[in-house]
Design a protein around this motif. Sequence first.
Motif, short mmCIF file in Angstrom:
data_model
loop_
_atom_site.label_atom_id
_atom_site.label_comp_id
_atom_site.label_asym_id
_atom_site.label_seq_id
_atom_site.Cartn_x
_atom_site.Cartn_y
_atom_site.Cartn_z
N CYS A 59 26.46 -4.08 -3.05
CA CYS A 59 25.08 -4.03 -3.52
C CYS A 59 25.06 -3.62 -4.99
O CYS A 59 25.63 -2.60 -5.36
CB CYS A 59 24.29 -3.02 -2.68
SG CYS A 59 22.65 -2.66 -3.36
N ASN A 91 22.62 -2.55 -6.62
CA ASN A 91 21.68 -1.45 -6.85
C ASN A 91 22.29 -0.09 -6.54
O ASN A 91 22.16 0.85 -7.33
CB ASN A 91 20.43 -1.65 -5.98
CG ASN A 91 19.75 -2.98 -6.26
OD1 ASN A 91 19.40 -3.27 -7.40
ND2 ASN A 91 19.60 -3.79 -5.24
N CYS A 92 22.96 0.02 -5.38
CA CYS A 92 23.47 1.33 -4.99
C CYS A 92 24.98 1.36 -4.78
O CYS A 92 25.55 2.41 -4.53
CB CYS A 92 22.73 1.83 -3.74
SG CYS A 92 23.20 0.93 -2.25
ZN LIG Z 1 21.94 -0.94 -1.95
#
Ligand SMILES: [Zn+2]
Length: 179
Positions: free
Chosen positions: A141, A143-144
């Motif tokens: 991911c 994002n994280c």
């Molecule tokens: Zn994530």
Amino acid sequence: MNTAAAALDAAQVWAWLGEVPDPEIPVISVVDLGIVRAVDVLSSDECVVTITPTYSGCPAMQVIADAVTDALRSHGVAKVTLVNQLAPAWTTDWMSEIGKAKLKGYGIAPPQQQVIDISGLRGGAGAGVKRHAIPKLDVICPNCGSSHTQLTSQFGSTPCKALYKCLDCREPFDYFKCH
Ligand SMILES: [Zn+2]
């Protein structure tokens, strides 16, 4: 005025091409993407640029060809010849590390090399035993950083990307598919 004309050198052409953004992902250049394979300078205002499409039939390729031609013309290269080189086929391995980092910063998971997982396989019959590699692909991911992700659709915002969803932060994201 031949002596006054600045000689065109390939490094300069590469630098100019490095400022031509990919039409689909404007944060990375066509050079970062790895589709510009060769630059041949023929004279002070003429060069040949060899490009390998990301995949055959990619609708962005004509846009990229026009952008490359326009960029070089704006720098005084009057004659730009584009050569489409289809073999060897483009692979996401040609994308630069900078390109992959920019892709991630843009919220698109960069293409990942397939990890060959041979753990758990034991060659019991001694030397010469065939090992069966199991391709394993974890999409991270952007994002994280979680690898706990799930494919939502084979096609994301463009056919070059797949749509994934992160099971931890719940964000959907595009994954730039490996070729
Ligand atoms: Zn994530």
